[in-house]
Design a protein around this motif. Structure first.
Motif, mmCIF file in Angstrom:
data_model
loop_
_atom_site.group_PDB
_atom_site.id
_atom_site.type_symbol
_atom_site.label_atom_id
_atom_site.label_comp_id
_atom_site.label_asym_id
_atom_site.label_seq_id
_atom_site.Cartn_x
_atom_site.Cartn_y
_atom_site.Cartn_z
ATOM 1 N N TYR A 4 1.961 5.341 -0.090
ATOM 2 C CA TYR A 4 1.784 5.425 1.356
ATOM 3 C C TYR A 4 0.507 4.697 1.756
ATOM 4 O O TYR A 4 -0.567 4.987 1.241
ATOM 5 N N LEU A 5 0.607 3.727 2.651
ATOM 6 C CA LEU A 5 -0.557 2.981 3.150
ATOM 7 C C LEU A 5 -0.856 3.400 4.581
ATOM 8 O O LEU A 5 0.007 3.330 5.442
ATOM 9 N N ASP A 6 -2.098 3.833 4.806
ATOM 10 C CA ASP A 6 -2.544 4.112 6.160
ATOM 11 C C ASP A 6 -3.855 3.357 6.392
ATOM 12 O O ASP A 6 -4.318 2.614 5.525
ATOM 13 N N ASN A 7 -4.467 3.544 7.538
ATOM 14 C CA ASN A 7 -5.695 2.822 7.877
ATOM 15 C C ASN A 7 -6.826 3.096 6.885
ATOM 16 O O ASN A 7 -7.540 2.187 6.475
ATOM 17 N N ASP A 29 5.777 1.963 -0.155
ATOM 18 C CA ASP A 29 7.044 2.508 0.337
ATOM 19 C C ASP A 29 6.966 2.815 1.822
ATOM 20 O O ASP A 29 7.926 2.610 2.558
ATOM 21 N N VAL A 30 5.801 3.320 2.253
ATOM 22 C CA VAL A 30 5.608 3.677 3.652
ATOM 23 C C VAL A 30 4.303 3.048 4.128
ATOM 24 O O VAL A 30 3.272 3.174 3.473
ATOM 25 N N VAL A 31 4.360 2.354 5.259
ATOM 26 C CA VAL A 31 3.165 1.726 5.825
ATOM 27 C C VAL A 31 3.027 2.197 7.262
ATOM 28 O O VAL A 31 3.931 2.013 8.069
ATOM 29 N N GLN A 32 1.895 2.825 7.553
ATOM 30 C CA GLN A 32 1.623 3.246 8.923
ATOM 31 C C GLN A 32 0.220 2.779 9.281
ATOM 32 O O GLN A 32 -0.747 3.515 9.114
ATOM 33 N N CYS A 62 -1.178 -12.554 -0.603
ATOM 34 C CA CYS A 62 -0.117 -13.190 0.189
ATOM 35 C C CYS A 62 0.882 -12.203 0.774
ATOM 36 O O CYS A 62 1.716 -12.571 1.598
ATOM 37 N N GLU A 63 0.806 -10.952 0.330
ATOM 38 C CA GLU A 63 1.767 -9.970 0.824
ATOM 39 C C GLU A 63 1.121 -8.587 0.761
ATOM 40 O O GLU A 63 0.486 -8.228 -0.230
ATOM 41 N N PHE A 64 1.289 -7.819 1.819
ATOM 42 C CA PHE A 64 0.679 -6.493 1.912
ATOM 43 C C PHE A 64 1.551 -5.638 2.792
ATOM 44 O O PHE A 64 1.945 -6.053 3.875
ATOM 45 N N GLY A 65 1.849 -4.430 2.338
ATOM 46 C CA GLY A 65 2.636 -3.528 3.169
ATOM 47 C C GLY A 65 4.039 -3.359 2.655
ATOM 48 O O GLY A 65 4.265 -3.180 1.474
ATOM 49 N N SER A 66 4.993 -3.468 3.558
ATOM 50 C CA SER A 66 6.401 -3.324 3.198
ATOM 51 C C SER A 66 7.229 -4.253 4.081
ATOM 52 O O SER A 66 6.746 -4.774 5.076
ATOM 53 N N THR A 67 8.458 -4.422 3.685
ATOM 54 C CA THR A 67 9.337 -5.289 4.473
ATOM 55 C C THR A 67 9.708 -4.652 5.803
ATOM 56 O O THR A 67 10.111 -5.347 6.729
#
Length: 164
Positions: A4-7, A29-32, A62-67
């Motif tokens: 889980y990615l948050d601020n 898996d989850v980006v907020q 080059c990529e961060f977060g989720s699709t």
């Protein structure tokens, strides 16, 4: 339940990636993220506080977060730049993009290390040679490209900077 990615986590991750030149992808898996989280990431990818900071920013991620949680437009631009394998060119592109815009401030160049100036300006000279040729064609009326004014304005700023 996944990663889980948050601020807050993004702030810690971006701080740890400042000197990292190997990590290309961080997926979750989850980006907020709010705009604050994306701003942390944008600052990692292109710190615009000075030319040195911009040139030394992270050029590998080059990529961060989720699709399902696309990055901000600014972060997407930096990811596209970072996809270039020539990381020196990526640094130069970011410097040109942020410090050679039409409203740049010459104060940004005070105190810049001479070695960095030389390393930066030599390839820029080559890149601007084509622009100068286009400007000559625009001025003589041989060329009517839509970009005549934009190329002329950018080149004038560059020449002013180089000759000061």
């Amino acid at each position: 339940n996944g990663f889980y990615l948050d601020n807050e986590l993004t702030s810690h991750i971006t701080e740890s990636l400042k000197s990292n030149d190997a990590t290309t992808t961080i997926l979750a898996d989850v980006v907020q993220l709010t705009s604050n989280g994306w701003d942390h990431l944008a600052n990692l990818l292109c710190d615009t506080t000075s030319i040195d900071s911009t040139y030394s920013s992270n050029h590998t991620l080059c990529e961060f977060g989720s699709t399902t949680s696309p990055p901000s437009n600014q972060v997407r631009l930096y990811f596209n730049m970072n996809n270039n394998a020539n990381k020196q060119m990526v640094g130069r592109m970011k410097v040109i993009h942020h410090h050679f815009a039409c409203n740049f401030n010459l104060d940004q160049f005070v105190g810049l290390q001479p070695a960095l100036l030389t390393e930066f300006f030599h390839p820029v000279d080559q890149a601007f040679a084509e622009r100068r040729q286009l400007i000559s064609r625009c001025d003589s009326g041989e060329a009517t490209e839509d970009g005549c004014w934009e190329n002329n304005s950018l080149t004038i700023h560059y020449l002013m900077l180089k000759n000061n």
